[in-house]
Structure formats: structure tokens, C-alpha cells
Design a protein around this motif. Structure first.
Motif, PDB file in Angstrom:
ATOM      1  N   ARG A   3       0.802  -1.224   0.000  1.00  0.00           N
ATOM      2  CA  ARG A   3       0.000   0.000   0.000  1.00  0.00           C
ATOM      3  C   ARG A   3       0.833   1.272   0.000  1.00  0.00           C
ATOM      4  O   ARG A   3       0.286   2.347   0.164  1.00  0.00           O
ATOM      5  N   GLY A   4       2.125   1.180  -0.156  1.00  0.00           N
ATOM      6  CA  GLY A   4       2.962   2.380  -0.191  1.00  0.00           C
ATOM      7  C   GLY A   4       4.264   2.145   0.534  1.00  0.00           C
ATOM      8  O   GLY A   4       4.622   1.016   0.861  1.00  0.00           O
ATOM      9  N   GLY A   5       4.949   3.248   0.796  1.00  0.00           N
ATOM     10  CA  GLY A   5       6.207   3.158   1.507  1.00  0.00           C
ATOM     11  C   GLY A   5       7.149   4.267   1.083  1.00  0.00           C
ATOM     12  O   GLY A   5       6.751   5.241   0.445  1.00  0.00           O
ATOM     13  N   TRP A   6       8.399   4.093   1.434  1.00  0.00           N
ATOM     14  CA  TRP A   6       9.410   5.091   1.101  1.00  0.00           C
ATOM     15  C   TRP A   6      10.784   4.431   1.124  1.00  0.00           C
ATOM     16  O   TRP A   6      10.969   3.355   1.671  1.00  0.00           O
ATOM     17  N   ALA A   7      11.754   5.114   0.516  1.00  0.00           N
ATOM     18  CA  ALA A   7      13.128   4.614   0.473  1.00  0.00           C
ATOM     19  C   ALA A   7      14.090   5.783   0.627  1.00  0.00           C
ATOM     20  O   ALA A   7      13.801   6.903   0.192  1.00  0.00           O
ATOM     21  N   ILE A  20      17.613   2.141   2.859  1.00  0.00           N
ATOM     22  CA  ILE A  20      16.529   1.885   3.799  1.00  0.00           C
ATOM     23  C   ILE A  20      15.224   1.928   3.022  1.00  0.00           C
ATOM     24  O   ILE A  20      14.950   2.904   2.319  1.00  0.00           O
ATOM     25  N   GLU A  21      14.444   0.870   3.149  1.00  0.00           N
ATOM     26  CA  GLU A  21      13.153   0.787   2.481  1.00  0.00           C
ATOM     27  C   GLU A  21      12.101   0.400   3.516  1.00  0.00           C
ATOM     28  O   GLU A  21      12.286  -0.547   4.260  1.00  0.00           O
ATOM     29  N   THR A  22      11.028   1.151   3.562  1.00  0.00           N
ATOM     30  CA  THR A  22       9.906   0.812   4.425  1.00  0.00           C
ATOM     31  C   THR A  22       8.704   0.554   3.541  1.00  0.00           C
ATOM     32  O   THR A  22       8.345   1.381   2.711  1.00  0.00           O
ATOM     33  N   TYR A  23       8.118  -0.612   3.728  1.00  0.00           N
ATOM     34  CA  TYR A  23       6.933  -1.004   2.976  1.00  0.00           C
ATOM     35  C   TYR A  23       5.727  -0.952   3.903  1.00  0.00           C
ATOM     36  O   TYR A  23       5.799  -1.376   5.058  1.00  0.00           O
ATOM     37  N   TYR A  24       4.606  -0.448   3.390  1.00  0.00           N
ATOM     38  CA  TYR A  24       3.329  -0.540   4.085  1.00  0.00           C
ATOM     39  C   TYR A  24       2.566  -1.655   3.388  1.00  0.00           C
ATOM     40  O   TYR A  24       2.323  -1.594   2.179  1.00  0.00           O
ATOM     41  N   VAL A  25       2.233  -2.683   4.158  1.00  0.00           N
ATOM     42  CA  VAL A  25       1.632  -3.891   3.607  1.00  0.00           C
ATOM     43  C   VAL A  25       0.304  -4.160   4.322  1.00  0.00           C
ATOM     44  O   VAL A  25       0.267  -4.266   5.550  1.00  0.00           O
ATOM     45  N   LEU A  26      -0.753  -4.267   3.543  1.00  0.00           N
ATOM     46  CA  LEU A  26      -2.074  -4.558   4.075  1.00  0.00           C
ATOM     47  C   LEU A  26      -2.293  -6.067   4.023  1.00  0.00           C
ATOM     48  O   LEU A  26      -2.076  -6.696   2.995  1.00  0.00           O
ATOM     49  N   ILE A  84       9.561  12.002   2.676  1.00  0.00           N
ATOM     50  CA  ILE A  84       9.987  11.024   1.669  1.00  0.00           C
ATOM     51  C   ILE A  84       8.836  10.066   1.444  1.00  0.00           C
ATOM     52  O   ILE A  84       8.420   9.371   2.377  1.00  0.00           O
ATOM     53  N   GLY A  85       8.341  10.010   0.226  1.00  0.00           N
ATOM     54  CA  GLY A  85       7.242   9.096  -0.065  1.00  0.00           C
ATOM     55  C   GLY A  85       6.081   9.341   0.873  1.00  0.00           C
ATOM     56  O   GLY A  85       5.575  10.458   0.991  1.00  0.00           O
ATOM     57  N   ASP A  86       5.683   8.303   1.595  1.00  0.00           N
ATOM     58  CA  ASP A  86       4.542   8.364   2.503  1.00  0.00           C
ATOM     59  C   ASP A  86       4.917   8.804   3.915  1.00  0.00           C
ATOM     60  O   ASP A  86       4.070   8.817   4.799  1.00  0.00           O
ATOM     61  N   ALA A  87       6.179   9.139   4.159  1.00  0.00           N
ATOM     62  CA  ALA A  87       6.638   9.470   5.512  1.00  0.00           C
ATOM     63  C   ALA A  87       6.959  10.955   5.645  1.00  0.00           C
ATOM     64  O   ALA A  87       7.527  11.561   4.736  1.00  0.00           O
ATOM     65  N   ARG A  88       6.614  11.504   6.805  1.00  0.00           N
ATOM     66  CA  ARG A  88       6.899  12.910   7.111  1.00  0.00           C
ATOM     67  C   ARG A  88       7.486  12.992   8.516  1.00  0.00           C
ATOM     68  O   ARG A  88       6.886  12.515   9.472  1.00  0.00           O
ATOM     69  N   GLY A  89       8.679  13.595   8.620  1.00  0.00           N
ATOM     70  CA  GLY A  89       9.308  13.791   9.916  1.00  0.00           C
ATOM     71  C   GLY A  89       8.744  15.010  10.624  1.00  0.00           C
ATOM     72  O   GLY A  89       8.494  16.035   9.996  1.00  0.00           O
ATOM     73  N   HIS A  90       8.537  14.884  11.921  1.00  0.00           N
ATOM     74  CA  HIS A  90       8.051  15.985  12.763  1.00  0.00           C
ATOM     75  C   HIS A  90       9.038  16.141  13.910  1.00  0.00           C
ATOM     76  O   HIS A  90       9.210  15.214  14.708  1.00  0.00           O
ATOM     77  N   ARG A  91       9.681  17.290  14.000  1.00  0.00           N
ATOM     78  CA  ARG A  91      10.642  17.549  15.064  1.00  0.00           C
ATOM     79  C   ARG A  91       9.945  18.211  16.241  1.00  0.00           C
ATOM     80  O   ARG A  91       9.152  19.136  16.067  1.00  0.00           O
ATOM     81  N   GLN A  92      10.241  17.712  17.424  1.00  0.00           N
ATOM     82  CA  GLN A  92       9.739  18.349  18.647  1.00  0.00           C
ATOM     83  C   GLN A  92      10.412  19.720  18.760  1.00  0.00           C
ATOM     84  O   GLN A  92      11.638  19.808  18.672  1.00  0.00           O
ATOM     85  N   PRO A  93       9.652  20.802  18.903  1.00  0.00           N
ATOM     86  CA  PRO A  93      10.280  22.119  19.062  1.00  0.00           C
ATOM     87  C   PRO A  93      11.287  22.107  20.212  1.00  0.00           C
ATOM     88  O   PRO A  93      11.008  21.616  21.300  1.00  0.00           O
TER      89      PRO A  93
END
Length: 171
Positions: free
Chosen positions: A14-18, A26-32, A90-99
Motif C-alpha cells: 500500500r505504499g512506503g518510502w526509500a 533503507i526501504e519501508t513497505y506498508y503492507v495490508l 519522503i514518499g509516505d513518511a513525514r518527519g516531525h521535530r519536537q520544538p
């Protein structure tokens, strides 16, 4: 962390990012997985390397190189924390930094054992204050209370919980 042990998986990507990081891809797969007992969305992070890692067992090895469960590869923790710090998308991923989160440089990392639905990575860092990176394997829609509560308490300046560095989200 796989919930449907003993049954035949019905998997659908279902998606992912590399991301290339250090000597690793590094590859992350989203698998249903559509089981009769219900549907589960899994996050499957892998690293690929040309050369083997010392003291880390590969999931498989072929002519293309070595593939690892990413949390067991130290480069994965470095890349995730880098994505948080830079608020990378990157792809389906978004980084959020703690202020106000501190910069961390990882020296070593190790996976804790005995968990069921997630994987925790303990990271030794340059400033001496360890970091715990939690990788959720079974994903859910909406905010995760473990993440948002920790993030909010940390943002309020409480010293009663470990400081949050941030989190990754995806769609």
C-alpha cells in the motif's frame, strides 16, 4: 508483531518510502494483510547492504547483497532520527521535530527483545543521554496516543517523561 500467525497471509503493498543513508538503502513497505479475522496494515522496514553487518543476522542474502530487519541495522536509527530533525518528507513518511529538541548523534543501537506489536531501539548517543526509538509494526488510522501524549507532555516542558525528539507520520 505479526498478528495472524498460523493463517495464510493475503498481502497487498500500500505504499512506503526509500532513503539511501550511509552504506545502506533503507526501504519501508506498508503492507495490508486482509485476513478473515480482520485487516491489518503493517510497516515493514528493511535495509539493504552490499556487505554483511557484523553480529547482525541477515533476513536473506543473494547476488544483490544482504537484507536486514531495519531496526537491527544501526544506520536505520540514524536515518530515522535525521528525518525527524530535518522534518524530511519522503514518499509516505513525514518527519516531525519536537520544538527545541536536542541534536543527537548515534554511536550505537540495539533492539529490545520481548515486544509484541512494536520494536524499541535503544540508541547510545554522543551527549550520553540515551534515546529510545519506537517502531510501530501494526499501524492504525489517526493519532497514536503513545506518540501524541508523550509529544504534548514533552512540549509542555515536563521532566516527568523522557523528552520527545519527534515522530514520523504517514498516509
Amino acid at each position: 508483531w505479526y498478528r495472524s500467525k498460523g493463517s495464510t497471509p493475503r498481502l497487498e503493498r500500500r505504499g512506503g518510502w526509500a532513503l539511501a543513508s550511509g552504506d545502506a538503502l533503507i526501504e519501508t513497505y506498508y503492507v495490508l494483510d486482509r485476513q478473515a479475522r480482520g485487516t491489518t496494515l503493517y510497516q515493514v522496514p528493511l535495509t539493504r547492504r552490499n556487505e554483511p553487518l557484523e553480529s547482525v543476522a541477515a533476513l536473506w542474502h543473494d547476488d544483490a547483497g544482504y537484507t536486514y530487519d531495519a531496526p537491527r541495522d544501526p544506520e536505520y536509527a540514524r536515518a530515522i532520527l535525521g528525518m525527524l530533525e530535518a522534518e524530511t518528507v519522503i514518499g509516505d513518511a513525514r518527519g516531525h521535530r519536537q520544538p527545541g529538541a536536542r541534536h543527537v548523534g548515534i554511536t550505537t543501537s540495539a533492539v529490545l527483545t520481548g515486544e509484541q506489536s512494536n520494536t524499541s531501539i535503544i540508541c547510545a548517543v554522543e551527549d550520553g543521554r540515551p534515546v529510545i526509538l519506537k517502531v510501530f509494526r501494526a499501524l492504525h488510522s489517526g493519532d497514536n496516543p503513545d506518540v501524541v501524549v508523550q509529544y504534548a507532555i514533552s512540549a509542555a516542558g515536563s521532566a516527568l517523561v523522557p523528552a520527545s525528539l519527534g515522530f514520523l507520520s504517514g498516509e
